[in-house]
Enzyme design. Structure first.
Site, PDB file in Angstrom:
ATOM      1  N   ASP A  65     -53.846 -25.890  36.666  1.00 57.82           N
ATOM      2  CA  ASP A  65     -52.828 -25.049  35.871  1.00 57.82           C
ATOM      3  C   ASP A  65     -51.870 -24.319  36.533  1.00 57.82           C
ATOM      4  OD1 ASP A  65     -53.492 -25.735  33.253  1.00 57.82           O
ATOM      5  OD2 ASP A  65     -54.973 -24.396  32.984  1.00 57.82           O
ATOM      6  N   ARG A  90     -59.044 -20.223  36.027  1.00 55.55           N
ATOM      7  CA  ARG A  90     -57.459 -19.924  36.809  1.00 55.55           C
ATOM      8  C   ARG A  90     -57.712 -18.903  37.834  1.00 55.55           C
ATOM      9  NH1 ARG A  90     -52.700 -20.475  32.787  1.00 55.55           N
ATOM     10  NH2 ARG A  90     -51.452 -20.739  34.918  1.00 55.55           N
ATOM     11  N   ARG A 135     -55.715 -13.334  25.572  1.00 56.44           N
ATOM     12  CA  ARG A 135     -55.602 -13.180  27.180  1.00 56.44           C
ATOM     13  C   ARG A 135     -55.610 -12.023  27.859  1.00 56.44           C
ATOM     14  NH1 ARG A 135     -54.606 -18.703  28.989  1.00 56.44           N
ATOM     15  NH2 ARG A 135     -55.513 -20.136  27.748  1.00 56.44           N
ATOM     16  N   HIS A 164     -50.712 -17.156  24.245  1.00 60.82           N
ATOM     17  CA  HIS A 164     -49.847 -16.400  24.974  1.00 60.82           C
ATOM     18  C   HIS A 164     -48.609 -16.002  24.076  1.00 60.82           C
ATOM     19  CE1 HIS A 164     -51.030 -18.074  29.335  1.00 60.82           C
ATOM     20  NE2 HIS A 164     -51.521 -16.707  29.234  1.00 60.82           N
ATOM     21  N   CYS A 258     -43.286 -21.695  30.747  1.00 58.05           N
ATOM     22  CA  CYS A 258     -44.592 -21.677  31.592  1.00 58.05           C
ATOM     23  C   CYS A 258     -44.479 -21.621  33.008  1.00 58.05           C
ATOM     24  CB  CYS A 258     -45.701 -22.276  30.891  1.00 58.05           C
ATOM     25  SG  CYS A 258     -45.937 -21.788  28.993  1.00 58.05           S
TER      26      CYS A 258
HETATM   27  N1  ARG Z   1     -53.547 -24.406  30.449  1.00 55.76           N
HETATM   28  C1  ARG Z   1     -52.629 -23.279  30.639  1.00 55.76           C
HETATM   29  C2  ARG Z   1     -53.870 -22.121  30.166  1.00 55.76           C
HETATM   30  O1  ARG Z   1     -54.289 -22.057  29.002  1.00 55.76           O
HETATM   31  C3  ARG Z   1     -51.306 -23.015  30.136  1.00 55.76           C
HETATM   32  C4  ARG Z   1     -50.735 -21.923  30.476  1.00 55.76           C
HETATM   33  C5  ARG Z   1     -49.258 -21.897  29.945  1.00 55.76           C
HETATM   34  N2  ARG Z   1     -48.468 -20.960  30.143  1.00 55.76           N
HETATM   35  C6  ARG Z   1     -47.744 -19.874  29.399  1.00 55.76           C
HETATM   36  N3  ARG Z   1     -47.254 -19.121  30.006  1.00 55.76           N
HETATM   37  N4  ARG Z   1     -47.777 -19.869  28.307  1.00 55.76           N
HETATM   38  O2  ARG Z   1     -53.955 -20.970  30.612  1.00 55.76           O
END
Ligand code: ARG
Length: 265
Positions: A65, A90, A135, A164, A258
């Site tokens: 990612d 991550r 998040r 997000h 992203c």
């Molecule tokens: N697979 C990543 C996650 O879930 C995607 C992140 C996408 N980034 C964003 N800025 N929305 O963390």
């Protein structure tokens, strides 16, 4: 009016969907790093054709990612507030991005609280809009405000598909925003309506192709091509729509924004 931007991006050489940390991700479907790289190169070229500067950070094997550079940090007035990821998958990306900035002499701040950089912090001229709910910890909103000296406005996200803030809202670059109302709590919607009475409102179909995950320089808007309705509205309002195709990265729940971390000086 268009202003020139400096973006940090990460080539998706090691991209894949190997775990599931948002509803878009399905590791059984398979995702191609080669296709992702091809589509990503087109995004990078689109920025360069618009006159923007693009820097690159080396991708790291085992961090599929990492292509989503927006999550790597929040950079405002040349100061770098580091990311602290919510998921262990991550976690190593935070220090990698912080190191990139530190090596280049930027003042960096390691975060004490969970936050996913520009994924949840969107900087406008007067304020920073900050998402929470999935998040980013609300305590990070205060931490960012103290470090950056910019007012941070908290918005609560309620739909897990829009985990997000940058999946549900983007800055048009002229003090206005576009957003998908269904992603926000009732109170946060009231705040948005109060702050942005002239906002561009997107429907669910455009939101579901990550049409709100767009990048505007004030005139040109780089946006997922499939967000037809939103593209049409933006064109009618006088913006220059620059459509891109990032279908492979969408399998991980990401779009053009992203992939793009703005380095604001
Ligand atoms: N697979 C990543 C996650 O879930 C995607 C992140 C996408 N980034 C964003 N800025 N929305 O963390």
């Amino acid at each position: 009016m268009a202003t020139t931007r400096h973006f940090l991006m990460c080539r998706p050489e090691f991209f894949g969907v190997t775990y599931r940390i948002n509803p878009w991700m399905d590791p059984t479907l398979g995702a191609s790093a080669a296709t992702a790289v091809r589509q990503w190169e087109a995004l990078k070229s689109a920025y360069e054709s618009l006159g923007h500067q693009v820097s690159a950070i080396d991708p790291i094997d085992g961090l599929p990612d990492m292509v989503f550079a927006a999550n790597g940090a929040l950079v405002v007035d040349g100061k770098v507030y580091g990311a602290r990821f919510a998921h262990p998958e991550r976690a190593a990306e935070g220090p990698a991005y912080l190191e990139w900035f530190a090596q280049r002499g930027y003042p960096v701040r390691e975060a004490a609280f969970t936050n996913e950089g520009e994924g949840d912090f969107l900087t406008l001229d007067e304020v920073i809009l900050a998402g929470t709910g999935f998040r980013t910890d609300i305590a990070a909103h205060m931490e960012a405000q103290e470090f950056l000296g910019r007012p941070v406005i908290t918005l609560r996200l309620v739909d897990p598909r829009f985990y997000h803030l940058d999946t549900a809202l983007f800055a048009l670059g002229d003090g206005n925003v576009a957003y998908y109302p269904g992603a926000f709590s009732e109170g946060s919607l009231t705040v948005l309506r109060r702050l942005f009475p002239d906002a561009v409102i997107a429907g669910e179909a455009d939101a579901l192709v990550l049409g709100l995950n767009a990048v505007s320089d004030g005139k040109n808007i780089v946006i997922n091509a499939e967000a037809a309705g939103l593209c049409h509205t933006l064109t009618r309002q006088g913006y220059q729509v620059v459509p891109v195709e990032l279908t492979e990265l969408r399998k991980a729940g990401g779009g053009p924004k992203c992939c793009t971390l703005e380095i604001r000086l």
